[in-house]
Design a protein around this motif. Structure first.
Motif, PDB file in Angstrom:
ATOM      1  N   HIS A   1       1.035  -1.569  -0.219  1.00 11.06           N
ATOM      2  CA  HIS A   1       0.290  -0.310   0.067  1.00 11.06           C
ATOM      3  C   HIS A   1       0.758   1.295   0.663  1.00 11.06           C
ATOM      4  O   HIS A   1       0.083   2.331   0.617  1.00 11.06           O
ATOM      5  CB  HIS A   1      -1.362  -0.091   1.517  1.00 11.06           C
ATOM      6  CG  HIS A   1      -2.029  -1.290   1.758  1.00 11.06           C
ATOM      7  ND1 HIS A   1      -2.991  -1.562   0.691  1.00 11.06           N
ATOM      8  CD2 HIS A   1      -1.268  -2.010   1.681  1.00 11.06           C
ATOM      9  CE1 HIS A   1      -3.320  -2.464   0.809  1.00 11.06           C
ATOM     10  NE2 HIS A   1      -2.549  -3.104   1.459  1.00 11.06           N
TER      11      HIS A   1
ATOM     12  N   ARG B   1       3.131   2.664   2.070  1.00  4.48           N
ATOM     13  CA  ARG B   1       3.653   2.973   3.734  1.00  4.48           C
ATOM     14  C   ARG B   1       5.041   1.953   4.478  1.00  4.48           C
ATOM     15  O   ARG B   1       5.336   1.317   3.464  1.00  4.48           O
ATOM     16  CB  ARG B   1       2.543   2.006   4.409  1.00  4.48           C
ATOM     17  CG  ARG B   1       0.951   2.569   4.476  1.00  4.48           C
ATOM     18  CD  ARG B   1      -0.125   2.151   5.593  1.00  4.48           C
ATOM     19  NE  ARG B   1       0.643   2.538   7.109  1.00  4.48           N
ATOM     20  CZ  ARG B   1       0.322   3.794   7.351  1.00  4.48           C
ATOM     21  NH1 ARG B   1      -0.452   4.336   6.417  1.00  4.48           N
ATOM     22  NH2 ARG B   1       1.174   4.512   8.911  1.00  4.48           N
TER      23      ARG B   1
ATOM     24  N   THR C   1       5.237  -1.271  10.103  1.00  4.62           N
ATOM     25  CA  THR C   1       4.925   0.571   9.780  1.00  4.62           C
ATOM     26  C   THR C   1       4.353   1.334  11.477  1.00  4.62           C
ATOM     27  O   THR C   1       4.163   0.416  11.981  1.00  4.62           O
ATOM     28  CB  THR C   1       3.629   0.357   8.701  1.00  4.62           C
ATOM     29  OG1 THR C   1       2.626  -0.200   9.753  1.00  4.62           O
ATOM     30  CG2 THR C   1       3.448  -0.607   7.760  1.00  4.62           C
TER      31      THR C   1
ATOM     32  N   GLY D   1       0.670   8.141   5.495  1.00  6.82           N
ATOM     33  CA  GLY D   1       0.552   7.336   4.713  1.00  6.82           C
ATOM     34  C   GLY D   1       1.361   7.532   3.418  1.00  6.82           C
ATOM     35  O   GLY D   1       2.306   7.023   3.744  1.00  6.82           O
TER      36      GLY D   1
END
Length: 148
Positions: free
Chosen positions: A52, A54, A119, A125
């Motif tokens: 994603h 991240r 993360t 983000g």
């Protein structure tokens, strides 16, 4: 005289639970195909990111055999999770061996170069790396660089 019992009615809650379970199972099957780490960018620097986008981090001096991030640490630093038999894929430019360590209860965490990968909940983000250099939970957090 014949007595007939009314059919049990399915409650809205039961239907909602069944639908939610179906979505979870469908999501698990789709997501179980591969866990990917790849080269990305945060703050103008090349970093390793999840599927994603991240930013991914490691905690030094943590290793797969000496895990420091447990308990309250896991609410701020989220392990990159994977399944026991999920394919692990490193994108182009990411050097090092991917692996997994058991977190207990059937849960597994991705490792890169033998280090558990996380993360940071404080990142806004994709493209954010606000956890780099933070000292907490027995060590210092570092973004992972693609080349090692």
């Amino acid at each position: 005289m014949t007595l007939s019992m009314p059919r049990p009615r399915r409650s809205g809650l039961a239907l909602a639970l069944a639908a939610a379970l179906a979505m979870v199972l469908a999501g698990t099957a789709a997501a179980g195909a591969a866990t990917v780490v790849k080269k990305g960018s945060a703050g103008g620097a090349s970093v390793v990111v999840n599927a994603h986008g991240r930013t991914l981090y490691v905690l030094t001096p943590e290793t797969a055999r000496h895990v420091l991030c447990n308990g309250s640490c896991l609410s701020a630093w989220v392990p990159l999770r994977t399944g026991k038999s999920t394919t692990l894929k490193a994108g182009s430019g990411v050097k090092g061996k991917l692996g997994r360590l058991s977190r207990g209860g059937g849960s597994y965490q991705v490792t890169l170069r033998g280090l558990p990968v996380y993360t940071y909940i404080g990142d806004a983000g994709a493209g954010s790396a606000t956890g780099d250099g933070l000292r907490s939970f027995g060590g210092t957090w570092h973004v992972i660089r693609p080349g090692g």
